[in-house]
Design a protein around this motif. Structure first.
Motif, PDB file in Angstrom:
ATOM      1  N   UNK A 147     -22.550 -24.448 -40.196  1.00  0.00           N
ATOM      2  CA  UNK A 147     -23.449 -25.425 -40.817  1.00  0.00           C
ATOM      3  C   UNK A 147     -24.676 -25.694 -39.948  1.00  0.00           C
ATOM      4  N   UNK A 148     -25.041 -24.713 -39.108  1.00  0.00           N
ATOM      5  CA  UNK A 148     -26.204 -24.826 -38.224  1.00  0.00           C
ATOM      6  C   UNK A 148     -26.059 -25.985 -37.247  1.00  0.00           C
ATOM      7  N   UNK A 149     -24.854 -26.148 -36.743  1.00  0.00           N
ATOM      8  CA  UNK A 149     -24.627 -27.171 -35.724  1.00  0.00           C
ATOM      9  C   UNK A 149     -24.190 -26.496 -34.442  1.00  0.00           C
ATOM     10  N   UNK A 202     -31.371 -32.759 -36.259  1.00  0.00           N
ATOM     11  CA  UNK A 202     -31.259 -33.850 -37.210  1.00  0.00           C
ATOM     12  C   UNK A 202     -30.212 -33.641 -38.276  1.00  0.00           C
ATOM     13  N   UNK A 203     -29.427 -32.581 -38.157  1.00  0.00           N
ATOM     14  CA  UNK A 203     -28.397 -32.324 -39.153  1.00  0.00           C
ATOM     15  C   UNK A 203     -27.170 -33.197 -38.904  1.00  0.00           C
ATOM     16  N   UNK A 204     -26.150 -33.019 -39.741  1.00  0.00           N
ATOM     17  CA  UNK A 204     -24.944 -33.838 -39.627  1.00  0.00           C
ATOM     18  C   UNK A 204     -24.307 -33.708 -38.252  1.00  0.00           C
ATOM     19  N   UNK A 240     -19.644 -35.045 -44.650  1.00  0.00           N
ATOM     20  CA  UNK A 240     -20.387 -34.902 -43.401  1.00  0.00           C
ATOM     21  C   UNK A 240     -21.625 -35.777 -43.469  1.00  0.00           C
ATOM     22  N   UNK A 241     -22.058 -36.261 -42.321  1.00  0.00           N
ATOM     23  CA  UNK A 241     -23.205 -37.161 -42.283  1.00  0.00           C
ATOM     24  C   UNK A 241     -23.819 -37.155 -40.898  1.00  0.00           C
ATOM     25  N   UNK A 242     -25.031 -37.659 -40.797  1.00  0.00           N
ATOM     26  CA  UNK A 242     -25.628 -37.897 -39.485  1.00  0.00           C
ATOM     27  C   UNK A 242     -25.439 -39.371 -39.164  1.00  0.00           C
ATOM     28  N   UNK A 266     -29.465 -41.463 -30.793  1.00  0.00           N
ATOM     29  CA  UNK A 266     -29.099 -40.884 -29.498  1.00  0.00           C
ATOM     30  C   UNK A 266     -30.198 -39.957 -28.992  1.00  0.00           C
ATOM     31  N   UNK A 267     -31.369 -39.972 -29.648  1.00  0.00           N
ATOM     32  CA  UNK A 267     -32.462 -39.116 -29.219  1.00  0.00           C
ATOM     33  C   UNK A 267     -32.228 -37.676 -29.643  1.00  0.00           C
ATOM     34  N   UNK A 268     -33.218 -36.816 -29.382  1.00  0.00           N
ATOM     35  CA  UNK A 268     -33.108 -35.423 -29.840  1.00  0.00           C
ATOM     36  C   UNK A 268     -32.008 -34.626 -29.147  1.00  0.00           C
ATOM     37  N   UNK A 269     -31.600 -35.052 -27.959  1.00  0.00           N
ATOM     38  CA  UNK A 269     -30.582 -34.306 -27.226  1.00  0.00           C
ATOM     39  C   UNK A 269     -29.324 -35.142 -26.980  1.00  0.00           C
TER      40      UNK A 269
END
Length: 344
Positions: A79-81, A105-107, A121-123, A128-131
């Motif tokens: 899922x591109x995570x 920014x994905x889940x 699934x959710x974000x 928590x910032x980009x990293x």
């Protein structure tokens, strides 16, 4: 195939001897037990000798752990995570919850059914910032979970904020949070203690901090190694600490003064896991890697003896096997040695 029932209330048979009839076969024998069949030509009598010394030797030098169920979770990676980080069991529904890094920014929260199907699934609605990440999670007494959230500066990857966040069951709503700057450090592992209503947060450095659900530090247990995750046995309250690249897990009795007593060390069968969690009803231990969740029955965890048995113990075993033909000296005896594995 013919089976015989003996006093240990397990069906035991034996591998066919080339010159014996009728044929015999093994079935439903306890893990790593070794049985010896001594058989007279006439009359047809059978005697079984169970050598527990040999079983102890097998456990000492080749510890095994048989898992009953495995769930493939590689589809989450599709899922591109990136790497999975936290794992928890919902005590109300049996659902499995995982958290992951999410640079784009994905889940980063994934809900699986008790049979491993993706339900949601959710974000997570917490910055928590980009990293940043939700490093570890655990359900409390009800239908909601706590997550150790780390925010990085995005430039030097330095931690600039650490929090424990309380989410609803789906990870869609942040109910509350408190600052975790004074404990946890990297929050690599977390579990809820049902008996005390507190959270235990572990760090790579070996500290296990007990905190209240509002953020008060209660006590710290210091272990002497890198701790990957912690879990609480719901039956006796003992602390389980995952170590050695996720291949071994130690069981401790916790004392109120912050000391611990090592009870047992268990092998997880050669796997490498990041998170562990007990089912609070069945006491099954769930172990999560990046590609799978493996379930071990509590009785399938095989303790590793603290002190290895000396090589002379092997000589004793050989001697016992050699003496078996003397069981019936008056008539010819055929003996066979069989190592039995737990049936599926």
């Amino acid at each position: 195939m013919r089976k015989s029932r003996f006093t240990n209330e397990q069906d035991i048979g034996f591998i066919k001897q080339a010159d014996e009839a009728p044929p015999l076969a093994t079935s439903a024998v306890a893990t790593a037990d070794v049985y010896i069949l001594a058989r007279r030509r006439k009359p047809m009598s059978k005697a079984v000798l169970c050598i527990k010394t040999y079983c102890a030797l097998l456990a000492a030098y080749a510890p095994i752990c048989l898992a009953s169920t495995t769930f493939d979770i590689r589809f989450i990676q599709d899922q591109d995570t990136s790497n999975l980080l936290g794992f928890a069991l919902n005590p109300m529904t049996g659902n499995m919850v995982l958290t992951s890094l999410s640079y784009g920014g994905q889940s980063n929260v994934w809900i699986l059914s008790p049979i491993g199907a993706l339900l949601h699934s959710t974000r997570a609605p917490f910055d928590t910032g980009p990293y940043g990440n939700l490093a570890s999670i655990s359900f409390g007494a009800g239908n909601s979970f706590y997550a150790y959230a780390i925010k990085y500066d995005g430039v030097h990857y330095d931690q600039i904020e650490r929090s424990v966040v309380h989410f609803d069951a789906g990870g869609d709503v942040a109910l509350s949070s408190f600052n975790a700057a004074n404990y946890g450090v990297d929050g690599d592992g977390m579990t809820y203690d049902p008996a005390n209503g507190t959270l235990l947060i572990s760090s790579f450095g070996g500290a296990v901090d007990e905190v209240s659900l509002t953020g008060t530090l209660m006590r710290t247990w210091n272990l002497s190694y890198r701790v990957y995750d912690v879990a609480i046995d719901p039956m006796n309250g003992n602390l389980f600490a995952l170590r050695d690249e996720g291949r071994l897990i130690d069981e401790y009795v916790r004392n109120a003064d912050g000391t611990t007593i090592l009870q047992n060390t268990y092998s997880l069968g050669g796997g490498s896991y990041f998170n562990v969690e007990f089912d609070r009803t069945s006491r099954a231990l769930y172990a999560q890697s990046n590609i799978a969740i493996t379930v071990f029955g509590r009785d399938e965890l095989v303790p590793i003896p603290a002190v290895p048995l000396p090589p002379t113990a092997w000589m004793l075993t050989v001697g016992l096997v050699a003496l078996v033909p003397a069981i019936h000296r008056k008539q010819p005896v055929k003996a066979g040695v069989f190592t039995a594995a737990r049936s599926a």
